[in-house]
Design a protein around this motif. Structure first.
Motif, PDB file in Angstrom:
ATOM      1  N   MET A   3       0.782  -1.403   0.167  1.00 27.40           N
ATOM      2  CA  MET A   3      -0.037   0.390  -0.157  1.00 27.40           C
ATOM      3  C   MET A   3       0.851   1.520   0.043  1.00 27.40           C
ATOM      4  N   THR A   4       1.530   0.844   1.083  1.00 30.12           N
ATOM      5  CA  THR A   4       2.828   2.560   0.428  1.00 30.12           C
ATOM      6  C   THR A   4       3.561   2.580  -0.586  1.00 30.12           C
ATOM      7  N   GLU A   5       3.766   1.342  -1.542  1.00 34.09           N
ATOM      8  CA  GLU A   5       4.253   2.108  -1.826  1.00 34.09           C
ATOM      9  C   GLU A   5       3.365   2.889  -3.562  1.00 34.09           C
ATOM     10  N   LEU A   6       1.623   3.211  -2.655  1.00 34.78           N
ATOM     11  CA  LEU A   6       0.702   3.984  -3.661  1.00 34.78           C
ATOM     12  C   LEU A   6       0.687   5.312  -3.303  1.00 34.78           C
ATOM     13  N   ARG A   7       1.641   5.960  -3.033  1.00 33.11           N
ATOM     14  CA  ARG A   7       1.650   6.861  -2.015  1.00 33.11           C
ATOM     15  C   ARG A   7       1.853   8.054  -3.132  1.00 33.11           C
ATOM     16  N   GLY A   8       1.105   8.391  -3.454  1.00 31.28           N
ATOM     17  CA  GLY A   8       0.748  10.287  -4.565  1.00 31.28           C
ATOM     18  C   GLY A   8       0.623   9.434  -6.334  1.00 31.28           C
ATOM     19  N   GLU A   9      -0.100   8.646  -6.243  1.00 27.02           N
ATOM     20  CA  GLU A   9      -0.993   7.842  -7.713  1.00 27.02           C
ATOM     21  C   GLU A   9      -1.426   8.471  -7.246  1.00 27.02           C
ATOM     22  N   ALA A  10      -2.173   8.897  -8.504  1.00 25.13           N
ATOM     23  CA  ALA A  10      -3.595   9.114  -8.796  1.00 25.13           C
ATOM     24  C   ALA A  10      -4.295   7.865  -8.835  1.00 25.13           C
ATOM     25  N   LEU A  11      -5.487   7.723  -7.355  1.00 19.64           N
ATOM     26  CA  LEU A  11      -5.998   6.219  -7.552  1.00 19.64           C
ATOM     27  C   LEU A  11      -7.261   6.930  -7.695  1.00 19.64           C
ATOM     28  N   ALA A  12      -7.976   5.545  -8.468  1.00 19.79           N
ATOM     29  CA  ALA A  12      -9.206   5.508  -8.638  1.00 19.79           C
ATOM     30  C   ALA A  12      -9.508   4.886  -7.262  1.00 19.79           C
ATOM     31  N   LEU A  13     -11.432   4.958  -6.689  1.00 22.13           N
ATOM     32  CA  LEU A  13     -11.693   4.318  -5.688  1.00 22.13           C
ATOM     33  C   LEU A  13     -13.250   4.092  -5.808  1.00 22.13           C
ATOM     34  N   ILE A  14     -13.910   2.986  -5.955  1.00 20.49           N
ATOM     35  CA  ILE A  14     -15.161   2.367  -5.979  1.00 20.49           C
ATOM     36  C   ILE A  14     -15.400   2.269  -4.176  1.00 20.49           C
ATOM     37  N   HIS A  15     -16.829   3.152  -4.708  1.00 20.33           N
ATOM     38  CA  HIS A  15     -17.437   3.409  -3.065  1.00 20.33           C
ATOM     39  C   HIS A  15     -17.467   2.557  -2.085  1.00 20.33           C
ATOM     40  N   SER A  16     -17.062   3.030  -0.895  1.00 13.33           N
ATOM     41  CA  SER A  16     -17.239   1.587   0.037  1.00 13.33           C
ATOM     42  C   SER A  16     -18.724   1.229   0.382  1.00 13.33           C
ATOM     43  N   SER A  17     -19.604   1.164   0.052  1.00  8.81           N
ATOM     44  CA  SER A  17     -20.821   0.683   0.758  1.00  8.81           C
ATOM     45  C   SER A  17     -20.802  -0.676  -0.673  1.00  8.81           C
ATOM     46  N   THR A  18     -19.782  -1.055  -1.411  1.00 10.87           N
ATOM     47  CA  THR A  18     -18.784  -2.407  -2.383  1.00 10.87           C
ATOM     48  C   THR A  18     -17.925  -2.438  -1.212  1.00 10.87           C
ATOM     49  N   GLY A  19     -18.102  -4.149  -1.859  1.00 14.57           N
ATOM     50  CA  GLY A  19     -17.251  -5.316  -1.208  1.00 14.57           C
ATOM     51  C   GLY A  19     -14.898  -4.735  -0.833  1.00 14.57           C
ATOM     52  N   MET A  20     -15.203  -4.580  -2.409  1.00 14.65           N
ATOM     53  CA  MET A  20     -14.074  -3.725  -2.682  1.00 14.65           C
ATOM     54  C   MET A  20     -13.729  -2.791  -2.147  1.00 14.65           C
ATOM     55  N   GLY A  21     -14.718  -1.364  -2.081  1.00 15.47           N
ATOM     56  CA  GLY A  21     -13.833  -0.570  -1.600  1.00 15.47           C
ATOM     57  C   GLY A  21     -13.794  -0.028   0.371  1.00 15.47           C
ATOM     58  N   GLN A  22     -15.352  -1.148   0.925  1.00 17.49           N
ATOM     59  CA  GLN A  22     -14.685  -1.173   2.055  1.00 17.49           C
ATOM     60  C   GLN A  22     -13.199  -2.219   2.380  1.00 17.49           C
ATOM     61  N   LEU A  23     -13.362  -3.200   1.354  1.00 17.97           N
ATOM     62  CA  LEU A  23     -12.345  -3.747   1.600  1.00 17.97           C
ATOM     63  C   LEU A  23     -10.567  -2.897   1.961  1.00 17.97           C
ATOM     64  N   ALA A  24     -10.035  -2.381   0.410  1.00 17.62           N
ATOM     65  CA  ALA A  24      -9.598  -1.293   0.055  1.00 17.62           C
ATOM     66  C   ALA A  24      -9.039  -0.219   1.439  1.00 17.62           C
TER      67      ALA A  24
END
Length: 312
Positions: free
Chosen positions: A187-208
């Motif tokens: 996760m730390t290697e993603l600092r500064g990256e342009a990230l798209a994140l799905i809503h936290s109502s989804t399993g993917m969003g909650q897990l991330a």
């Protein structure tokens, strides 16, 4: 005491579902006063309050919850009897209601849905798009028979019928700086990256979000969305990166328009895809036939993610 009014119980169930008498009336296409009269008569007959008004809407009292649970169990039992009668007819008719996360849609409609309809022409399907939280809620309300959910929270009220390992990977543009990265990404290697994140109502969003918190890192996405398609196109266009299971973007991976990198965190690598139902609710024969068909024909549920076999 006289028998409970089925109409009043049905109205109570709708009001509890929508948390609003007005919305329940709109859904049922009747006047709100008709619902109000039925519920008032039921409360008078039972001599107990069934609903309370709060700033968040109408909620059931303990007695209201008991009656709603009774109504839903009664309805489920009736569906079970009708289902067994249908079984005697050789599955010539029936219906199945399914809640599906968007990430499963491509896998579902590629072939499994069509082949099920051709095999069982008398069974009607209702497919409803829903994030993990909504899908679980629909199951508990018995509004759907089955839910296809990614990374659901453990819940004793649910029965797990199918469970496969589908890691939450990082997807990146082909020319991204991490394209030459060897081994799993932290996760730390993603600092500064342009990230798209799905809503936290989804399993993917909650897990991330959960994993980022465990690693004491705050995710600051450039884009938030409730759409898997938007996530995919965000990465394909070269803007940035996102988290996604391999099978959700299998076509893009095969075409080379994106690349996939495994994540280092064990929780991300052990994410599950599951088919769930409501504990204690008997599945109809049609639902069982659909469950078995999805288990055998959907890539998400017939085996673990392909990338796991390649890395073994």
């Amino acid at each position: 005491m006289s028998r409970l009014s089925q109409r009043a119980l049905a109205y109570l169930n709708e009001v509890v579902h929508f948390r609003s008498l007005r919305k329940a009336a709109q859904h049922l296409n009747i006047d709100p006063s008709a619902i109000s009269r039925q519920l008032s008569a039921l409360e008078e007959e039972l001599e107990i309050r069934l609903l309370e008004r709060t700033p968040q809407g109408v909620i059931p009292t303990e007695a209201g919850n008991m009656l709603v649970a009774h109504f839903r169990q009664q309805r489920a039992n009736e569906q079970g009897v009708l289902s067994r009668l249908c079984d005697l007819q050789g599955l010539r008719q029936g219906s199945v209601r399914i809640a599906v996360g968007e990430g499963f849609i491509t896998d579902l409609i590629s072939q499994p849905l069509q082949s099920f309809i051709l095999r069982y022409p008398g069974i009607d399907l209702e497919v409803q798009m829903a994030g993990a939280n909504e899908a679980v809620g629909l199951l508990k309300e018995d509004a759907v028979d089955l839910a296809l959910v990614y990374a659901p929270i453990e819940d004793e009220a649910l029965t797990v019928h199918v469970d496969t390992r589908q890691p939450l990977d990082l997807i990146i543009p082909p020319q991204h700086r991490l394209a030459s990265h060897r081994g799993p990404v932290s996760m730390t290697e993603l600092r500064g990256e342009a990230l798209a994140l799905i809503h936290s109502s989804t399993g993917m969003g909650q897990l991330a979000v959960m994993v980022a918190q465990l690693e004491h890192m705050e995710l600051r996405p450039k884009l938030r969305t409730n759409s898997v398609a938007v996530l995919t196109n965000f990465v394909k266009s070269g803007i940035g990166v996102a988290f996604m299971p391999e099978l959700t973007v299998s076509h893009e991976l095969q075409a080379g328009s994106i690349r996939r990198l495994p994540m280092a965190n064990p929780a991300l690598r052990d994410a599950r895809a599951r088919i769930l139902s409501h504990q204690g609710r008997e599945l109809t024969v049609a639902s069982l036939a659909c469950l078995e068909h999805l288990r055998n024909s959907m890539r998400f549920f017939s085996d673990d993610a392909p990338g796991l076999a390649r890395s073994a």
